[in-house]
Design a protein around this motif. Sequence first.
Motif, PDB file in Angstrom:
ATOM      1  N   ILE A 175       0.744  -1.211  -0.054  1.00 27.51           N
ATOM      2  CA  ILE A 175      -0.071   0.064  -0.014  1.00 27.51           C
ATOM      3  C   ILE A 175       0.971   1.146   0.239  1.00 27.51           C
ATOM      4  O   ILE A 175       0.849   2.073  -0.654  1.00 27.51           O
ATOM      5  N   ALA A 176       1.943   1.198   0.974  1.00 28.61           N
ATOM      6  CA  ALA A 176       2.938   2.441   0.868  1.00 28.61           C
ATOM      7  C   ALA A 176       3.407   2.454  -0.298  1.00 28.61           C
ATOM      8  O   ALA A 176       3.861   3.617  -0.788  1.00 28.61           O
ATOM      9  N   GLY A 177       3.965   1.425  -1.203  1.00 25.94           N
ATOM     10  CA  GLY A 177       4.592   1.284  -2.290  1.00 25.94           C
ATOM     11  C   GLY A 177       3.775   2.118  -3.345  1.00 25.94           C
ATOM     12  O   GLY A 177       4.433   2.400  -4.359  1.00 25.94           O
ATOM     13  N   LEU A 178       2.536   2.168  -3.401  1.00 17.65           N
ATOM     14  CA  LEU A 178       1.524   2.851  -4.359  1.00 17.65           C
ATOM     15  C   LEU A 178       1.912   4.288  -4.316  1.00 17.65           C
ATOM     16  O   LEU A 178       1.784   4.841  -5.509  1.00 17.65           O
ATOM     17  N   PHE A 179       2.529   4.801  -3.218  1.00 16.62           N
ATOM     18  CA  PHE A 179       2.852   6.239  -3.308  1.00 16.62           C
ATOM     19  C   PHE A 179       4.224   6.414  -3.475  1.00 16.62           C
ATOM     20  O   PHE A 179       4.529   7.737  -3.287  1.00 16.62           O
TER      21      PHE A 179
ATOM     22  N   SER B  18       5.289  13.553  -3.514  1.00 15.46           N
ATOM     23  CA  SER B  18       5.807  14.581  -2.162  1.00 15.46           C
ATOM     24  C   SER B  18       4.711  14.239  -1.341  1.00 15.46           C
ATOM     25  O   SER B  18       3.881  13.458  -1.128  1.00 15.46           O
ATOM     26  N   HIS B  19       4.737  14.822  -0.143  1.00 13.47           N
ATOM     27  CA  HIS B  19       3.708  14.921   1.197  1.00 13.47           C
ATOM     28  C   HIS B  19       2.320  15.579   0.478  1.00 13.47           C
ATOM     29  O   HIS B  19       1.431  15.007   0.719  1.00 13.47           O
ATOM     30  N   ALA B  20       2.673  16.454  -0.204  1.00 15.64           N
ATOM     31  CA  ALA B  20       1.358  17.145  -0.904  1.00 15.64           C
ATOM     32  C   ALA B  20       0.756  16.354  -1.746  1.00 15.64           C
ATOM     33  O   ALA B  20      -0.501  16.189  -1.939  1.00 15.64           O
ATOM     34  N   ASP B  21       1.474  15.796  -2.744  1.00 16.01           N
ATOM     35  CA  ASP B  21       0.980  14.668  -3.679  1.00 16.01           C
ATOM     36  C   ASP B  21       0.193  13.613  -2.862  1.00 16.01           C
ATOM     37  O   ASP B  21      -1.125  13.409  -3.242  1.00 16.01           O
ATOM     38  N   VAL B  22       0.762  13.127  -1.844  1.00 16.00           N
ATOM     39  CA  VAL B  22       0.143  12.176  -0.980  1.00 16.00           C
ATOM     40  C   VAL B  22      -1.463  12.442  -0.495  1.00 16.00           C
ATOM     41  O   VAL B  22      -2.271  11.884  -0.510  1.00 16.00           O
ATOM     42  N   GLU B  23      -1.374  13.683  -0.012  1.00 10.82           N
ATOM     43  CA  GLU B  23      -2.338  14.293   0.775  1.00 10.82           C
ATOM     44  C   GLU B  23      -3.501  14.824  -0.447  1.00 10.82           C
ATOM     45  O   GLU B  23      -4.863  14.414  -0.086  1.00 10.82           O
ATOM     46  N   ARG B  24      -3.208  15.046  -1.543  1.00  3.17           N
ATOM     47  CA  ARG B  24      -4.005  15.288  -2.428  1.00  3.17           C
ATOM     48  C   ARG B  24      -4.745  13.962  -2.991  1.00  3.17           C
ATOM     49  O   ARG B  24      -6.061  13.877  -3.194  1.00  3.17           O
ATOM     50  N   VAL B  25      -3.990  12.864  -3.251  1.00  2.00           N
ATOM     51  CA  VAL B  25      -4.400  11.637  -3.666  1.00  2.00           C
ATOM     52  C   VAL B  25      -5.273  10.890  -2.670  1.00  2.00           C
ATOM     53  O   VAL B  25      -6.453  10.591  -2.995  1.00  2.00           O
ATOM     54  N   LEU B  26      -5.168  11.132  -1.362  1.00  2.00           N
ATOM     55  CA  LEU B  26      -6.046  10.591  -0.202  1.00  2.00           C
ATOM     56  C   LEU B  26      -7.292  11.399  -0.205  1.00  2.00           C
ATOM     57  O   LEU B  26      -8.285  10.748   0.163  1.00  2.00           O
ATOM     58  N   ARG B  27      -7.147  12.704  -0.236  1.00  6.28           N
ATOM     59  CA  ARG B  27      -8.319  13.550  -0.362  1.00  6.28           C
ATOM     60  C   ARG B  27      -9.208  13.038  -1.407  1.00  6.28           C
ATOM     61  O   ARG B  27     -10.584  12.926  -1.326  1.00  6.28           O
ATOM     62  N   ARG B  28      -8.728  12.998  -2.787  1.00 12.43           N
ATOM     63  CA  ARG B  28      -9.398  12.511  -3.636  1.00 12.43           C
ATOM     64  C   ARG B  28     -10.137  11.199  -3.544  1.00 12.43           C
ATOM     65  O   ARG B  28     -11.364  10.886  -4.074  1.00 12.43           O
TER      66      ARG B  28
ATOM     67  N   LEU C  87      -7.640   4.102  -3.897  1.00 10.25           N
ATOM     68  CA  LEU C  87      -6.516   4.680  -4.125  1.00 10.25           C
ATOM     69  C   LEU C  87      -5.957   4.550  -5.581  1.00 10.25           C
ATOM     70  O   LEU C  87      -5.387   5.903  -5.703  1.00 10.25           O
ATOM     71  N   GLN C  88      -5.939   3.489  -6.189  1.00 13.82           N
ATOM     72  CA  GLN C  88      -5.390   3.420  -7.428  1.00 13.82           C
ATOM     73  C   GLN C  88      -6.166   4.299  -8.345  1.00 13.82           C
ATOM     74  O   GLN C  88      -5.297   4.997  -9.222  1.00 13.82           O
ATOM     75  N   THR C  89      -7.424   4.435  -8.223  1.00 12.66           N
ATOM     76  CA  THR C  89      -8.166   5.494  -9.222  1.00 12.66           C
ATOM     77  C   THR C  89      -7.505   6.922  -9.048  1.00 12.66           C
ATOM     78  O   THR C  89      -7.369   7.521 -10.063  1.00 12.66           O
ATOM     79  N   ALA C  90      -7.546   7.247  -7.649  1.00 13.01           N
ATOM     80  CA  ALA C  90      -6.768   8.574  -7.327  1.00 13.01           C
ATOM     81  C   ALA C  90      -5.299   8.748  -7.858  1.00 13.01           C
ATOM     82  O   ALA C  90      -5.234   9.781  -8.343  1.00 13.01           O
ATOM     83  N   ILE C  91      -4.698   7.634  -7.659  1.00  9.32           N
ATOM     84  CA  ILE C  91      -3.274   7.998  -8.227  1.00  9.32           C
ATOM     85  C   ILE C  91      -3.279   7.891  -9.748  1.00  9.32           C
ATOM     86  O   ILE C  91      -2.379   8.704 -10.265  1.00  9.32           O
ATOM     87  N   CYS C  92      -4.112   7.370 -10.532  1.00  8.59           N
ATOM     88  CA  CYS C  92      -4.109   7.356 -11.919  1.00  8.59           C
ATOM     89  C   CYS C  92      -4.417   8.782 -12.363  1.00  8.59           C
ATOM     90  O   CYS C  92      -3.707   9.431 -13.185  1.00  8.59           O
ATOM     91  N   ARG C  93      -5.344   9.415 -11.470  1.00 12.97           N
ATOM     92  CA  ARG C  93      -5.917  10.786 -11.731  1.00 12.97           C
ATOM     93  C   ARG C  93      -4.585  11.699 -11.515  1.00 12.97           C
ATOM     94  O   ARG C  93      -4.187  12.727 -12.114  1.00 12.97           O
ATOM     95  N   GLU C  94      -3.852  11.646 -10.328  1.00 17.40           N
ATOM     96  CA  GLU C  94      -2.689  12.336 -10.045  1.00 17.40           C
ATOM     97  C   GLU C  94      -1.737  12.003 -10.998  1.00 17.40           C
ATOM     98  O   GLU C  94      -0.912  13.068 -11.416  1.00 17.40           O
ATOM     99  N   ASP C  95      -1.304  10.865 -11.647  1.00 16.14           N
ATOM    100  CA  ASP C  95      -0.399  10.698 -12.573  1.00 16.14           C
ATOM    101  C   ASP C  95      -0.697  11.724 -13.860  1.00 16.14           C
ATOM    102  O   ASP C  95       0.057  12.062 -14.600  1.00 16.14           O
TER     103      ASP C  95
END
Length: 331
Positions: free
Chosen positions: A278-282, A286-296, A314-322
């Motif tokens: 799970i941690a490896g997904l992130f 950066s700290h700000a990236d992680v916070e934005r993904v978790l909020r989404r 989490l994976q959907t939000a990470i795809c959007r962040e990418d």
Amino acid sequence: MASAKLLRQLIKTGSERNHEAFKRISEQLIREERAKNHHLLANDLEKILYGRSRSAMPLHSELSERLPKDKERNLPLLQIKEPVRRLEDVVLSDENASLLEELLQEHHRSEILKSYGLYPIDKLLFCGPPGCGKTLTAEVLASELGLPLAIVRVDSVISSFLGETAANLRQVFDFISTVPMVVLFDEFDSLAKERADEAEHGELKRVVNAFLQMLDAYEGKSILVAATNHEAILDSAVWRRFDEVLVFESPNLEQLRRLLSIKLRGLRREFKIEDSRIAGLFKGMSHADVERVLRRAAKDMVLSGKEFLSERHLQTAICREDTRRARTQRG
């Protein structure tokens, strides 16, 4: 800590339900702790007694009314914030955490240091990529010391008029010398760029000279924090003006786990934060990236009518962040 006499009186008045005497002795206890520079404890006691820190808001309001302004546009040169985030809300490297603890200890026990002719650290340089906790750490420092956070507005300080930028800086230094605060010079590189750079004009070099002189002469009550994302372009003479330099980097795996634990506190989930996958997904965020993904991801969970946060969210939000980062880099 409070004197034995005060503690006896406090317990006695409490057991007798003497509310007026209890309040009066509590206020005396708070004054004693603040006089010892135990601002954090004093603020916590005020919040218990009154429901909030009684000294914080009037001070915040009073400071905001006295802010120096840029003559050209009449804009305030600083922004005053009441810090709310605490030490448990920030994830730092072991080295930075140790430095921050040392700094807090020095300021909590400043009277002891002064009795030996020593003084607590009051000039810090934070450097590293965006979103890795520099501004948050400045806020935590202010919160833990029970001080307001003053953010220097670089857009107001830098003037188009010849000589006005240095004059604005002088106003800032005069103001922060009078009242104890944590003062954040964000985007510090715009005020302390390398003077040897031939592309820069003479006015900027004069500003850097003036700023360095003000840093050297500073003997005020505030803690100065300069933050930059571009430490490579800082003037070489800047570095020795600071007591400590904290380098911020993207969180490693262990720091990511701690960050997830803080940000997902109180949120029901289908996965375990201790799972390294799970941690490896992130990884690389950066700290700000992680916070934005978790909020989404949390919004996705709520809007889809789910009660538990899943790895899919989490994976959907990470795809959007990418996708977001890719667009930013193209821009």
